[in-house]
Design a protein around this motif. Structure first.
Motif, PDB file in Angstrom:
ATOM      1  N   ASN A   9      59.688  69.554  38.996  1.00 48.23           N
ATOM      2  CA  ASN A   9      59.599  70.790  38.151  1.00 48.23           C
ATOM      3  C   ASN A   9      58.110  70.558  37.331  1.00 48.23           C
ATOM      4  O   ASN A   9      57.207  71.497  37.285  1.00 48.23           O
ATOM      5  CB  ASN A   9      60.578  71.173  37.249  1.00 48.23           C
ATOM      6  CG  ASN A   9      61.707  71.579  37.696  1.00 48.23           C
ATOM      7  OD1 ASN A   9      61.961  71.726  39.182  1.00 48.23           O
ATOM      8  ND2 ASN A   9      62.739  71.599  37.114  1.00 48.23           N
ATOM      9  N   LYS A  10      57.851  69.685  36.511  1.00 48.18           N
ATOM     10  CA  LYS A  10      56.933  69.517  35.429  1.00 48.18           C
ATOM     11  C   LYS A  10      55.651  69.211  36.265  1.00 48.18           C
ATOM     12  O   LYS A  10      54.484  69.627  35.798  1.00 48.18           O
ATOM     13  CB  LYS A  10      57.205  68.451  34.671  1.00 48.18           C
ATOM     14  CG  LYS A  10      58.253  68.548  33.772  1.00 48.18           C
ATOM     15  CD  LYS A  10      58.227  69.893  33.221  1.00 48.18           C
ATOM     16  CE  LYS A  10      59.464  70.545  32.344  1.00 48.18           C
ATOM     17  NZ  LYS A  10      60.740  70.030  32.620  1.00 48.18           N
ATOM     18  N   ARG A  45      63.044  78.346  38.950  1.00 51.92           N
ATOM     19  CA  ARG A  45      63.709  79.424  38.024  1.00 51.92           C
ATOM     20  C   ARG A  45      63.083  80.879  38.509  1.00 51.92           C
ATOM     21  O   ARG A  45      62.128  80.893  39.186  1.00 51.92           O
ATOM     22  CB  ARG A  45      63.127  78.984  36.710  1.00 51.92           C
ATOM     23  CG  ARG A  45      63.804  77.984  36.163  1.00 51.92           C
ATOM     24  CD  ARG A  45      63.749  77.377  34.734  1.00 51.92           C
ATOM     25  NE  ARG A  45      64.382  76.314  34.190  1.00 51.92           N
ATOM     26  CZ  ARG A  45      65.449  76.122  33.968  1.00 51.92           C
ATOM     27  NH1 ARG A  45      66.428  77.067  33.830  1.00 51.92           N
ATOM     28  NH2 ARG A  45      66.208  75.102  33.715  1.00 51.92           N
ATOM     29  N   HIS A  50      57.464  77.172  36.881  1.00 56.95           N
ATOM     30  CA  HIS A  50      57.255  76.078  37.436  1.00 56.95           C
ATOM     31  C   HIS A  50      57.180  76.068  38.922  1.00 56.95           C
ATOM     32  O   HIS A  50      56.022  76.281  39.641  1.00 56.95           O
ATOM     33  CB  HIS A  50      57.602  74.623  36.976  1.00 56.95           C
ATOM     34  CG  HIS A  50      59.025  74.788  36.623  1.00 56.95           C
ATOM     35  ND1 HIS A  50      60.024  74.915  37.441  1.00 56.95           N
ATOM     36  CD2 HIS A  50      59.761  74.161  35.351  1.00 56.95           C
ATOM     37  CE1 HIS A  50      61.270  74.840  36.870  1.00 56.95           C
ATOM     38  NE2 HIS A  50      60.858  74.556  35.642  1.00 56.95           N
ATOM     39  N   GLU A  70      68.176  73.155  42.638  1.00 55.09           N
ATOM     40  CA  GLU A  70      69.201  73.555  41.322  1.00 55.09           C
ATOM     41  C   GLU A  70      68.665  75.032  41.041  1.00 55.09           C
ATOM     42  O   GLU A  70      67.713  75.641  41.429  1.00 55.09           O
ATOM     43  CB  GLU A  70      68.731  72.823  40.432  1.00 55.09           C
ATOM     44  CG  GLU A  70      68.893  71.184  40.295  1.00 55.09           C
ATOM     45  CD  GLU A  70      68.707  70.456  39.273  1.00 55.09           C
ATOM     46  OE1 GLU A  70      67.723  70.850  38.515  1.00 55.09           O
ATOM     47  OE2 GLU A  70      69.289  69.645  38.987  1.00 55.09           O
ATOM     48  N   THR A 100      65.360  75.731  28.938  1.00 54.13           N
ATOM     49  CA  THR A 100      65.704  74.567  29.802  1.00 54.13           C
ATOM     50  C   THR A 100      67.309  74.648  29.904  1.00 54.13           C
ATOM     51  O   THR A 100      67.916  75.232  29.062  1.00 54.13           O
ATOM     52  CB  THR A 100      65.374  73.245  29.665  1.00 54.13           C
ATOM     53  OG1 THR A 100      65.601  72.275  30.566  1.00 54.13           O
ATOM     54  CG2 THR A 100      65.649  72.724  28.519  1.00 54.13           C
ATOM     55  N   SER A 101      67.948  74.015  30.900  1.00 54.11           N
ATOM     56  CA  SER A 101      69.260  73.847  31.220  1.00 54.11           C
ATOM     57  C   SER A 101      69.974  73.441  29.662  1.00 54.11           C
ATOM     58  O   SER A 101      69.646  72.457  29.303  1.00 54.11           O
ATOM     59  CB  SER A 101      69.670  73.112  32.421  1.00 54.11           C
ATOM     60  OG  SER A 101      68.865  73.636  33.309  1.00 54.11           O
ATOM     61  N   HIS A 190      69.644  65.433  33.098  1.00 57.32           N
ATOM     62  CA  HIS A 190      69.170  66.175  32.123  1.00 57.32           C
ATOM     63  C   HIS A 190      68.805  64.995  30.948  1.00 57.32           C
ATOM     64  O   HIS A 190      69.773  64.608  30.326  1.00 57.32           O
ATOM     65  CB  HIS A 190      69.889  67.191  31.452  1.00 57.32           C
ATOM     66  CG  HIS A 190      69.032  68.299  30.707  1.00 57.32           C
ATOM     67  ND1 HIS A 190      68.566  69.281  31.572  1.00 57.32           N
ATOM     68  CD2 HIS A 190      68.574  68.109  29.595  1.00 57.32           C
ATOM     69  CE1 HIS A 190      67.799  69.826  30.542  1.00 57.32           C
ATOM     70  NE2 HIS A 190      67.895  69.363  29.114  1.00 57.32           N
TER      71      HIS A 190
HETATM   72  C1  LIG Z   1      69.594  71.204  35.582  1.00 60.06           C
HETATM   73  C2  LIG Z   1      68.808  70.369  34.794  1.00 60.06           C
HETATM   74  O1  LIG Z   1      69.188  69.682  33.900  1.00 60.06           O
HETATM   75  C3  LIG Z   1      67.383  70.018  35.164  1.00 60.06           C
HETATM   76  O2  LIG Z   1      66.933  70.492  36.501  1.00 60.06           O
HETATM   77  C4  LIG Z   1      66.515  71.160  34.235  1.00 60.06           C
HETATM   78  O3  LIG Z   1      66.946  72.400  34.613  1.00 60.06           O
HETATM   79  C5  LIG Z   1      65.223  71.158  34.385  1.00 60.06           C
HETATM   80  O4  LIG Z   1      64.678  72.309  34.257  1.00 60.06           O
HETATM   81  P1  LIG Z   1      63.173  72.437  33.436  1.00 60.06           P
HETATM   82  O5  LIG Z   1      62.390  71.439  34.316  1.00 60.06           O
HETATM   83  O6  LIG Z   1      62.902  73.979  33.775  1.00 60.06           O
HETATM   84  O7  LIG Z   1      63.562  72.083  32.050  1.00 60.06           O
END
Ligand SMILES: CC(=O)[C@@H](O)[C@H](O)COP(=O)(O)O
Ligand SMILES: NCC(=O)COP(=O)(O)O
Length: 238
Positions: A9-10, A45, A50, A70, A100-101, A190
């Motif tokens: 994601n990042k 999302r 991202h 996810e 975030t989650s 997480h």
């Molecule tokens: C489900 C979980 O804990 C991670 O995938 C978290 O959702 C990361 O998402 P972000 O990178 O948007 O913070």
């Protein structure tokens, strides 16, 4: 053996900051696998802050380990799962605007909502994992839903770890023991990082996969992506 799934994601966050294609998310996924990642995780999302919808399709063409997508199981997400057919779909109860989650599923109170979704995804031949907090009754609710795996939401563990590791892990050990007894596979994720990862996997047997993103990408800014993935694999004794 616990597998490492790298959440990218990042990488997409940095790319989107300038609107171009640098860093190239697809190339990073390929390289992460070459450096030893045993899975690639993305969380597309709804606001595409991202990972974009297009990234999800593009990554399907190149991921050769395990592809884990996810998200909250709304129509948009379920269409992605139907069309991309990743190895795993991890259902997360995130509202669209959450930073975030920050919570796991209520597998008892939301059973009616979750059960048909889980059945549908399993009928697609995709493994289902559901993001949950380490509570015994939640594990028992998860078993009734027929999910293949749970993903232990490890923020509370990570927060408490520095102060008191034994206390931090107690609920996770009990919940994972119950999940294992119920025949449910166990993932975790997480806020896992180089400091708290080894104690988690050493203390809790049966963890099939950890998905790690934020801390790993931050570490890669200092150690480089290849070194960082190797450092995480070492914490998993791989
Ligand atoms: C489900 C979980 O804990 C991670 O995938 C978290 O959702 C990361 O998402 P972000 O990178 O948007 O913070
Ligand atoms: N499921 C957890 C995940 O994919 C990455 O979470 P984080 O390491 O970015 O906190």
């Amino acid at each position: 053996m616990t597998r490492l799934s790298v959440n990218i994601n990042k990488v997409a966050t940095i790319r989107n900051a300038r609107g171009g294609n640098n860093p190239n998310v697809v190339q990073v996924a390929k390289d992460a696998e070459r450096f030893g990642a045993q899975g690639i995780t993305v969380h597309p999302r709804p606001d595409e802050r991202h990972i974009t919808t297009q990234d999800v399709y593009d990554l399907k063409q190149v991921v050769t380990t395990e592809y884990n997508i996810e998200g909250f199981p709304d129509e948009r997400y379920l269409k992605l799962i139907e069309e991309v057919r990743p190895e795993q779909a991890t259902l997360v109860p995130d509202p669209p605007n959450v930073l975030t989650s920050n919570a796991g599923w209520d597998t008892i109170g939301r059973a009616e909502e979750l059960k048909p979704i889980i059945d549908h995804i399993k009928d697609l031949g995709v493994r289902v994992s559901i993001f949950v907090e380490p509570e015994i009754d939640i594990m028992e609710g998860a078993a009734k839903l027929g999910t293949d795996r749970i993903e232990l939401y490890t923020e509370m563990y990570a927060t408490a770890y520095r102060k008191n590791p034994e206390q931090a892990i107690a609920k996770y050990a009990a919940a994972s023991k119950r999940a294992h007894e119920l025949g449910i596979g166990i993932n975790a994720g997480h806020d896992l990082d180089l400091e708290n990862l080894n104690y988690l996997v050493k203390t809790i047997p049966h963890i099939d996969e950890v998905s790690i993103g934020h801390a790993l990408i931050c570490d890669a800014l200092y150690y480089g992506l290849e070194n960082t993935i190797q450092l995480y694999l070492r914490e998993l004794n791989i």
